[in-house]
Motif scaffolding. Sequence first.
Motif, PDB file in Angstrom:
ATOM      1  N   ASP A  70       0.852  -1.183   0.000  1.00  0.00           N
ATOM      2  CA  ASP A  70       0.000   0.000   0.000  1.00  0.00           C
ATOM      3  C   ASP A  70       0.894   1.241   0.000  1.00  0.00           C
ATOM      4  O   ASP A  70       1.775   1.375   0.843  1.00  0.00           O
ATOM      5  CB  ASP A  70      -0.891  -0.002   1.247  1.00  0.00           C
ATOM      6  CG  ASP A  70      -1.949   1.085   1.217  1.00  0.00           C
ATOM      7  OD1 ASP A  70      -1.587   2.276   1.140  1.00  0.00           O
ATOM      8  OD2 ASP A  70      -3.143   0.747   1.310  1.00  0.00           O
ATOM      9  N   ASN A  72       0.229   4.246   0.798  1.00  0.00           N
ATOM     10  CA  ASN A  72       0.021   5.052   2.002  1.00  0.00           C
ATOM     11  C   ASN A  72       0.228   6.542   1.726  1.00  0.00           C
ATOM     12  O   ASN A  72       1.064   7.183   2.362  1.00  0.00           O
ATOM     13  CB  ASN A  72       0.937   4.563   3.125  1.00  0.00           C
ATOM     14  CG  ASN A  72       0.431   4.951   4.507  1.00  0.00           C
ATOM     15  OD1 ASN A  72      -0.713   5.328   4.670  1.00  0.00           O
ATOM     16  ND2 ASN A  72       1.302   4.857   5.492  1.00  0.00           N
ATOM     17  N   THR A 109       3.043  -2.403   9.268  1.00  0.00           N
ATOM     18  CA  THR A 109       1.963  -3.377   9.110  1.00  0.00           C
ATOM     19  C   THR A 109       0.582  -2.740   9.236  1.00  0.00           C
ATOM     20  O   THR A 109      -0.433  -3.396   9.020  1.00  0.00           O
ATOM     21  CB  THR A 109       2.102  -4.511  10.129  1.00  0.00           C
ATOM     22  OG1 THR A 109       2.172  -3.942  11.453  1.00  0.00           O
ATOM     23  CG2 THR A 109       3.389  -5.310   9.873  1.00  0.00           C
ATOM     24  N   THR A 110       0.536  -1.436   9.592  1.00  0.00           N
ATOM     25  CA  THR A 110      -0.705  -0.660   9.578  1.00  0.00           C
ATOM     26  C   THR A 110      -0.374   0.702   8.982  1.00  0.00           C
ATOM     27  O   THR A 110       0.785   1.144   9.014  1.00  0.00           O
ATOM     28  CB  THR A 110      -1.297  -0.457  10.988  1.00  0.00           C
ATOM     29  OG1 THR A 110      -0.357   0.256  11.790  1.00  0.00           O
ATOM     30  CG2 THR A 110      -1.607  -1.800  11.644  1.00  0.00           C
ATOM     31  N   SER A 111      -1.390   1.397   8.472  1.00  0.00           N
ATOM     32  CA  SER A 111      -1.132   2.673   7.806  1.00  0.00           C
ATOM     33  C   SER A 111      -0.529   3.707   8.748  1.00  0.00           C
ATOM     34  O   SER A 111       0.274   4.535   8.337  1.00  0.00           O
ATOM     35  CB  SER A 111      -2.423   3.218   7.192  1.00  0.00           C
ATOM     36  OG  SER A 111      -3.400   3.423   8.189  1.00  0.00           O
ATOM     37  N   GLY A 113       1.129   2.839  11.624  1.00  0.00           N
ATOM     38  CA  GLY A 113       2.131   2.206  12.470  1.00  0.00           C
ATOM     39  C   GLY A 113       3.553   2.667  12.185  1.00  0.00           C
ATOM     40  O   GLY A 113       3.808   3.415  11.251  1.00  0.00           O
ATOM     41  N   THR A 129      -1.044 -10.651   3.753  1.00  0.00           N
ATOM     42  CA  THR A 129      -0.513  -9.514   4.507  1.00  0.00           C
ATOM     43  C   THR A 129      -0.483  -8.264   3.633  1.00  0.00           C
ATOM     44  O   THR A 129      -0.210  -8.350   2.433  1.00  0.00           O
ATOM     45  CB  THR A 129       0.920  -9.819   4.997  1.00  0.00           C
ATOM     46  OG1 THR A 129       0.880 -11.016   5.805  1.00  0.00           O
ATOM     47  CG2 THR A 129       1.508  -8.679   5.797  1.00  0.00           C
ATOM     48  N   THR A 130      -0.752  -7.111   4.247  1.00  0.00           N
ATOM     49  CA  THR A 130      -0.581  -5.821   3.569  1.00  0.00           C
ATOM     50  C   THR A 130       0.486  -5.025   4.306  1.00  0.00           C
ATOM     51  O   THR A 130       0.443  -4.910   5.538  1.00  0.00           O
ATOM     52  CB  THR A 130      -1.890  -5.018   3.542  1.00  0.00           C
ATOM     53  OG1 THR A 130      -2.879  -5.751   2.804  1.00  0.00           O
ATOM     54  CG2 THR A 130      -1.689  -3.663   2.872  1.00  0.00           C
ATOM     55  N   TYR A 132       2.443  -1.221   4.493  1.00  0.00           N
ATOM     56  CA  TYR A 132       2.168   0.182   4.198  1.00  0.00           C
ATOM     57  C   TYR A 132       3.473   0.972   4.163  1.00  0.00           C
ATOM     58  O   TYR A 132       4.269   0.915   5.110  1.00  0.00           O
ATOM     59  CB  TYR A 132       1.239   0.771   5.267  1.00  0.00           C
ATOM     60  CG  TYR A 132      -0.100   0.067   5.338  1.00  0.00           C
ATOM     61  CD1 TYR A 132      -1.208   0.583   4.684  1.00  0.00           C
ATOM     62  CD2 TYR A 132      -0.244  -1.122   6.043  1.00  0.00           C
ATOM     63  CE1 TYR A 132      -2.440  -0.064   4.745  1.00  0.00           C
ATOM     64  CE2 TYR A 132      -1.469  -1.786   6.105  1.00  0.00           C
ATOM     65  CZ  TYR A 132      -2.564  -1.248   5.445  1.00  0.00           C
ATOM     66  OH  TYR A 132      -3.772  -1.907   5.499  1.00  0.00           O
ATOM     67  N   LYS A 134       6.005   3.854   4.617  1.00  0.00           N
ATOM     68  CA  LYS A 134       6.152   4.924   5.595  1.00  0.00           C
ATOM     69  C   LYS A 134       7.077   5.990   5.012  1.00  0.00           C
ATOM     70  O   LYS A 134       8.080   5.673   4.374  1.00  0.00           O
ATOM     71  CB  LYS A 134       6.724   4.400   6.911  1.00  0.00           C
ATOM     72  CG  LYS A 134       5.838   3.363   7.582  1.00  0.00           C
ATOM     73  CD  LYS A 134       4.491   3.946   7.991  1.00  0.00           C
ATOM     74  CE  LYS A 134       4.590   4.930   9.114  1.00  0.00           C
ATOM     75  NZ  LYS A 134       3.261   5.429   9.551  1.00  0.00           N
TER      76      LYS A 134
END
Length: 260
Positions: A70, A72, A109-111, A113, A129-130, A132, A134
């Motif tokens: 992603d 992000n 592992t999260t947008s 995070g 798994t997705t 993101y 950073k």
Amino acid sequence: SGTMSNQTYTAGTGQALTANGYSKTGFTFTGWATSSGGTVVYTNSQSVTLYETTTVYAKWTAGTYTLTFDSNTAGSGSMSPQTFTAGTSQALTANGFSKTGYTFAGWATTSGGSVAYSNSANITIYADTTLYAKWTAGTFAVTFDSNTANSGSMSNQSFTAGTPFNLTSNSFSKTGYTFAGWATTSGGSVTYTNGQSVTLYGATTLYAKWTATTFPVTFNINSGSSGSMANQTFTAGTGQALTANAFSKTGYSFAGWATT
């Protein structure tokens, strides 16, 4: 996870194995072997005949999973999903996204995070798994160009990409003109007002824009003996012919105009 109690057999008597009660994340149960590294000998709940105390070992088949990338909030680039086998380490595809004014910091592992994996890190996954992207905001400068002003100076202004900030108030001046705002090109129109809050994403030069004022020229007879002349309106910086002299002075000829 899971537990299974021992199962009692009578020698020579066929009996179904207790249904498998174990589970392994990312893997499917394929049957039982008679050694930890052996191949499947018995299927789940198969009827078997035993003649001695026996240990059977669960056998597992690794699943295949998809890793999705992603961007992000990145502004450009694309990345195809990557296929992983559960439990097998594999290098992540190198980042292919980009975001103006930012540098890629790694994958979370999260947008929202924090970074969990660096670019192209070797990882092991056990489910779809997705990850993101950073981003770290860069620090840049705004340069102020007086754009033909004849006095004043302004230092560069530092800012962080994506973070709103107020532009430094104009300190240039141009005789006969008023400051109208800032443009992004020397000949462009006003984009930002004085001291406006702006959000930028890279090094930027802003150009002062000037509005010409209008003012009167007053004609003084300077000891002349007759005649009159109305004031004449000028726009700063715009050439214009002076009104023809209408004064006269007995015994003198008109030589021209002085500023004192």
